[in-house]
Design a protein around this motif. Structure first.
Motif, short mmCIF file in Angstrom:
data_model
loop_
_atom_site.label_atom_id
_atom_site.label_comp_id
_atom_site.label_asym_id
_atom_site.label_seq_id
_atom_site.Cartn_x
_atom_site.Cartn_y
_atom_site.Cartn_z
N ILE A 154 -18.27 37.81 -16.05
CA ILE A 154 -16.89 37.36 -15.83
C ILE A 154 -16.36 36.83 -17.14
CG2 ILE A 154 -17.09 36.90 -13.35
CD1 ILE A 154 -17.54 33.97 -13.93
N ASP A 155 -15.10 37.11 -17.42
CA ASP A 155 -14.52 36.64 -18.68
C ASP A 155 -14.51 35.12 -18.72
OD1 ASP A 155 -14.19 39.22 -19.42
OD2 ASP A 155 -12.01 39.30 -19.11
N GLY A 156 -14.88 34.58 -19.86
CA GLY A 156 -14.94 33.13 -20.01
C GLY A 156 -16.36 32.60 -19.90
N VAL A 157 -17.32 33.46 -19.48
CA VAL A 157 -18.73 33.05 -19.37
C VAL A 157 -19.57 34.08 -20.13
CG1 VAL A 157 -20.65 32.66 -17.79
CG2 VAL A 157 -18.33 32.05 -17.09
N PRO A 158 -20.35 33.65 -21.13
CA PRO A 158 -21.19 34.62 -21.85
C PRO A 158 -22.28 35.20 -20.94
CG PRO A 158 -21.13 32.46 -22.97
CD PRO A 158 -20.52 32.28 -21.61
N GLY A 159 -22.69 36.41 -21.23
CA GLY A 159 -23.87 36.98 -20.58
C GLY A 159 -23.59 37.58 -19.22
N GLN A 160 -24.70 37.99 -18.57
CA GLN A 160 -24.61 38.65 -17.27
C GLN A 160 -25.50 37.94 -16.26
OE1 GLN A 160 -25.72 42.46 -18.72
NE2 GLN A 160 -23.61 43.02 -19.17
N HIS A 161 -25.02 37.92 -15.04
CA HIS A 161 -25.70 37.15 -13.99
C HIS A 161 -25.52 37.85 -12.66
CE1 HIS A 161 -24.41 34.41 -17.24
NE2 HIS A 161 -25.58 33.84 -17.05
N ALA A 162 -26.19 37.31 -11.63
CA ALA A 162 -26.03 37.90 -10.29
C ALA A 162 -24.60 37.72 -9.81
CB ALA A 162 -26.99 37.21 -9.32
N ALA A 163 -24.03 38.78 -9.26
CA ALA A 163 -22.66 38.69 -8.72
C ALA A 163 -22.67 37.80 -7.47
CB ALA A 163 -22.17 40.08 -8.36
N VAL A 164 -21.63 36.99 -7.33
CA VAL A 164 -21.40 36.27 -6.07
C VAL A 164 -20.02 36.71 -5.56
CG1 VAL A 164 -21.23 34.03 -4.92
CG2 VAL A 164 -22.72 34.27 -6.92
N PRO A 165 -19.98 37.79 -4.75
CA PRO A 165 -18.68 38.21 -4.20
C PRO A 165 -18.17 37.17 -3.20
CG PRO A 165 -20.32 39.97 -4.06
CD PRO A 165 -21.05 38.71 -4.40
N LEU A 166 -16.88 36.88 -3.28
CA LEU A 166 -16.25 35.89 -2.40
C LEU A 166 -15.12 36.56 -1.63
CD1 LEU A 166 -15.86 33.01 -5.04
CD2 LEU A 166 -17.53 33.07 -3.18
N LEU A 167 -15.04 36.27 -0.34
CA LEU A 167 -13.99 36.86 0.49
C LEU A 167 -13.21 35.75 1.19
CD1 LEU A 167 -13.01 39.67 1.56
CD2 LEU A 167 -14.35 39.15 3.60
N PHE A 168 -11.88 35.87 1.16
CA PHE A 168 -11.03 34.81 1.74
C PHE A 168 -10.06 35.42 2.74
CE2 PHE A 168 -11.27 34.09 -2.95
CZ PHE A 168 -12.27 33.13 -2.93
N LYS A 169 -9.76 34.62 3.76
CA LYS A 169 -8.68 34.98 4.69
C LYS A 169 -7.87 33.73 4.96
CE LYS A 169 -10.09 39.08 6.88
NZ LYS A 169 -10.91 39.79 7.73
N GLY A 170 -6.62 33.90 5.39
CA GLY A 170 -5.82 32.76 5.84
C GLY A 170 -5.56 31.72 4.78
N GLU A 331 1.48 46.55 5.92
CA GLU A 331 2.59 47.47 5.61
C GLU A 331 3.85 46.73 5.18
OE1 GLU A 331 2.33 46.41 9.77
OE2 GLU A 331 0.85 47.31 8.44
N ARG A 332 3.97 45.44 5.57
CA ARG A 332 5.16 44.65 5.15
C ARG A 332 4.94 43.97 3.80
NH1 ARG A 332 5.46 40.43 8.13
NH2 ARG A 332 3.41 40.73 9.03
N GLY A 333 3.77 44.18 3.21
CA GLY A 333 3.50 43.58 1.90
C GLY A 333 2.90 42.19 2.00
N ALA A 334 2.58 41.73 3.23
CA ALA A 334 1.96 40.40 3.39
C ALA A 334 0.46 40.50 3.11
CB ALA A 334 2.20 39.88 4.80
N VAL A 335 -0.09 39.49 2.48
CA VAL A 335 -1.51 39.50 2.12
C VAL A 335 -2.35 39.17 3.35
CG1 VAL A 335 -3.27 38.44 0.66
CG2 VAL A 335 -0.97 38.80 -0.22
N THR A 336 -3.29 40.05 3.68
CA THR A 336 -4.14 39.81 4.85
C THR A 336 -5.53 39.30 4.45
OG1 THR A 336 -4.65 42.16 4.79
CG2 THR A 336 -2.99 41.45 6.38
N ALA A 337 -5.97 39.63 3.24
CA ALA A 337 -7.28 39.14 2.77
C ALA A 337 -7.29 39.20 1.25
CB ALA A 337 -8.40 40.00 3.34
N ALA A 338 -8.15 38.39 0.67
CA ALA A 338 -8.27 38.39 -0.80
C ALA A 338 -9.75 38.24 -1.13
CB ALA A 338 -7.48 37.22 -1.39
N GLY A 339 -10.10 38.72 -2.31
CA GLY A 339 -11.49 38.59 -2.71
C GLY A 339 -11.62 38.56 -4.22
N THR A 340 -12.78 38.15 -4.68
CA THR A 340 -13.04 38.18 -6.12
C THR A 340 -14.56 38.16 -6.30
OG1 THR A 340 -12.41 37.20 -8.24
CG2 THR A 340 -13.04 35.67 -6.52
#
Ligand code: NQM
Length: 359
Positions: A154-170, A331-340
């Motif tokens: 991830i930008d801002g952190v040197p090197g490589q590490h295990a990914a921690v996928p995060l999922l958000f709703k609401g 379809e209306r452009g409203a965000v239903t979920a986000a992740g990183t």
């Protein structure tokens, strides 16, 4: 009766995303919130711009705390309370969450025995006490143990590490009464400046960098040294707080102030975030989600500058690169979920010794 100054408090010192913090079990801390705040100030070494008598890193990004406890709700595995320990003021604030420190919560919850790991990968459902939402983190656990090794960067952190996928709703209106746009408007004019007051996990105020006579490509150091700019931004922040239903924000770390400009790295938008009194070295996770969503509004400072992606991958540029946010829109452009995707790493585990009370 144990005395924290003599016996220490069990603690994991963890990098979460592009921040660092002290991770505690609630059962190892006092029950009373005022006593918790007092202990944490002494742990971090605040108030002191150098935090020389504590473990804080003299930067808001390294003066953060996660308090973990067994989940209080059936749809989560662990409760996570985030606390921002101010560096140079005797203040501890729960008025925001933190998506970077969140990246370390799954690993820390497993390390401290709150969650049992599966062999391979473990999904940890995290109740974010500050905002009331549940995030799901996927933690690499080969052989049932947390592994921090991997090839994600991830930008801002040197090197490589295990990914921690995060999922958000609401996430809409996480701290601002449930509405993504707490004033109901995509644009409010404060002190003559067009602002989008938005909360998609983090209350932020989005403004054009050019309205402050800067390009938006300045370094963190240059912006931190610009006291006239920071005073103008703070004047707007103090007015935006009550408009966002955050009350008097003079002693709160929200809203964050986000200056936007055209992207220069092929991303969706370029940002410089004040959190709120220092410029962020990159951008917060939920702040990036909020900024990405501001880009999708039909009006507002971000929407006129943004280059919208076609695949839902919003690369939000910041002083050390870009943070990618995935947005799922209906379809209306409203965000239903986000992740990183973030990474985290255990740096130290042991007992931390708070400084004696000051007389
Ligand atoms: O916005 C810093 C960080 C953050 C918060 C801050 C964060 C988020 O980068 O979710 O991660 O805005 O104070 O740790």
């Amino acid at each position: 009766m144990s005395d924290p100054a003599l016996d220490g408090i069990p603690c994991i010192w963890m990098r979460g995303g592009s921040s660092k913090g002290a991770y505690f079990l609630a059962s190892d801390l006092p029950q009373d919130r005022a006593e918790i705040d007092d202990v944490l100030l002494r742990v971090m070494g605040s108030p002191d711009p150098r935090q020389i008598d504590g473990i804080g890193g003299a930067d808001p990004l390294t003066s953060k705390v996660a308090i973990l406890s067994p989940s209080s709700r059936p749809d989560a595995d662990v409760d996570y309370l985030f606390l921002q320990v101010f560096v140079d003021k005797p203040l501890v604030s729960d008025a925001q969450g933190c998506g970077n420190i969140l990246a370390g919560v799954g690993p820390a919850a497993i390390e401290r025995g709150l969650v049992t790991a599966a062999d391979g990968e473990t999904a940890v459902r995290i109740h974010m006490v500050n905002t009331g939402e549940v995030a799901v983190a996927r933690v690499s656990t080969p052989g049932g143990r947390v592994s921090y090794a991997g090839d994600a960067s991830i930008d801002g952190v040197p090197g490589q590490h295990a990914a921690v996928p995060l999922l958000f709703k609401g996430l809409a209106g996480s701290m601002t009464g449930g509405a993504m746009l707490p004033t109901g408007n995509a644009v409010d004019v404060i002190e003559g400046v067009d602002c989008t007051l938005i909360d998609m996990g983090m209350p932020i105020v989005v403004m054009r960098a050019s309205d402050f006579g800067i390009t938006g490509q300045e370094s963190r150091e240059a912006l931190d040294a610009d006291t006239a700019l920071k005073e103008r931004v703070e004047t707007i922040r103090l007015k935006a707080g009550p408009m966002m239903q955050l009350g008097d924000v003079a002693e709160k770390s929200v809203p964050k102030m986000t200056l936007v400009s055209e992207p220069v790295l092929g991303g969706v938008i370029s940002t410089r975030s004040f959190i709120p009194h220092r410029c962020h070295a990159s951008i917060g996770v939920f702040a990036a989600v909020s900024a990405a969503v501001a880009c999708t509004l039909p009006d507002g400072p971000a929407s006129t500058l943004a280059q919208l992606p076609k695949d839902g991958r919003f690369r939000v540029e910041h002083p050390s690169g870009a943070a990618e946010v995935l947005l799922e829109l209906d379809e209306r452009g409203a965000v239903t979920a986000a992740g990183t995707v973030r990474t985290a790493r255990k740096l130290m585990e042991g007992r931390v010794f708070p400084a004696p009370r000051r007389s």
